[in-house]
Motif scaffolding. Sequence first.
Motif, short mmCIF file in Angstrom:
data_model
loop_
_atom_site.label_atom_id
_atom_site.label_comp_id
_atom_site.label_asym_id
_atom_site.label_seq_id
_atom_site.Cartn_x
_atom_site.Cartn_y
_atom_site.Cartn_z
N TYR A 40 11.03 1.36 2.39
CA TYR A 40 9.77 0.66 2.55
C TYR A 40 8.64 1.60 2.15
CZ TYR A 40 12.52 -2.68 5.18
OH TYR A 40 13.45 -3.60 5.54
N PHE A 41 7.50 1.03 1.80
CA PHE A 41 6.32 1.82 1.48
C PHE A 41 5.26 1.56 2.53
CE2 PHE A 41 8.44 1.28 -2.58
CZ PHE A 41 8.56 2.60 -2.95
N VAL A 42 4.72 2.62 3.07
CA VAL A 42 3.66 2.53 4.07
C VAL A 42 2.37 2.91 3.38
CG1 VAL A 42 2.84 3.34 6.31
CG2 VAL A 42 5.30 3.14 5.88
N LYS A 43 1.43 1.97 3.32
CA LYS A 43 0.11 2.22 2.72
C LYS A 43 -0.87 2.46 3.85
CE LYS A 43 -3.43 0.00 -0.11
NZ LYS A 43 -3.81 -1.26 -0.80
N ILE A 44 -1.49 3.62 3.85
CA ILE A 44 -2.43 4.00 4.89
C ILE A 44 -3.79 4.18 4.22
CG2 ILE A 44 -2.98 5.67 6.70
CD1 ILE A 44 0.32 6.23 6.02
N SER A 45 -4.73 3.29 4.51
CA SER A 45 -6.04 3.30 3.87
C SER A 45 -7.10 3.71 4.87
CB SER A 45 -6.40 1.91 3.34
OG SER A 45 -5.39 1.40 2.52
N THR A 46 -7.98 4.62 4.45
CA THR A 46 -9.16 4.98 5.22
C THR A 46 -10.38 4.64 4.36
OG1 THR A 46 -9.44 7.25 4.44
CG2 THR A 46 -7.87 6.91 6.24
N ASP A 47 -11.56 4.99 4.86
CA ASP A 47 -12.78 4.73 4.09
C ASP A 47 -12.83 5.54 2.80
OD1 ASP A 47 -13.64 3.03 6.12
OD2 ASP A 47 -14.71 4.61 7.16
N GLU A 48 -12.10 6.65 2.74
CA GLU A 48 -12.22 7.55 1.59
C GLU A 48 -10.93 7.81 0.82
OE1 GLU A 48 -13.89 11.09 3.25
OE2 GLU A 48 -15.91 10.27 3.22
N ILE A 49 -9.78 7.45 1.36
CA ILE A 49 -8.53 7.81 0.70
C ILE A 49 -7.46 6.77 1.02
CG2 ILE A 49 -7.71 9.28 2.60
CD1 ILE A 49 -6.69 11.22 0.38
N ILE A 50 -6.51 6.66 0.12
CA ILE A 50 -5.34 5.80 0.33
C ILE A 50 -4.10 6.66 0.19
CG2 ILE A 50 -4.02 3.83 -0.49
CD1 ILE A 50 -6.65 2.73 -1.65
N PHE A 51 -3.24 6.62 1.20
CA PHE A 51 -1.96 7.32 1.16
C PHE A 51 -0.85 6.30 1.05
CE2 PHE A 51 -4.34 10.54 3.55
CZ PHE A 51 -3.93 11.69 2.92
#
Length: 125
Positions: A106-117
């Motif tokens: 699975y892929f976990v997309k972690i988004s913040t105001d400044e970056i996407i992991f």
Amino acid sequence: FTHDNALTIIDRGGTYPFTSYGIDDVWVIPDSLATSSKKYSEKNLINLFPNPAKDKANITFSSNKKSNLKIEIFNLLGNLISEFEKNNVTDFQQSISLKDFNTGIYFVKISTDEIIFFKKLIVEK
């Protein structure tokens, strides 16, 4: 991708900036990927453990400033399996139950105001 089409890949070996790219029928499954126009230390921001996981996975996030956080989990077909959001956080911990997940990647997309992991999560039953 950033406004200048720069892509930065962060993995265990270091940070690799790319200014041009092309993908045609190529599958790349890195352990993690981050996109931003700024330099970040992934180790200080995001942790996903255990990995591989069986019953649950834990996500931790830490930053020196408040950020809106969105976490999405996708299967290999790109289908959204799970998502949640938290606003105005500097430190965050979440345990994710994997009881309804099948064995696989699975892929976990972690988004913040400044970056996407993007992180790869392996589920083993």
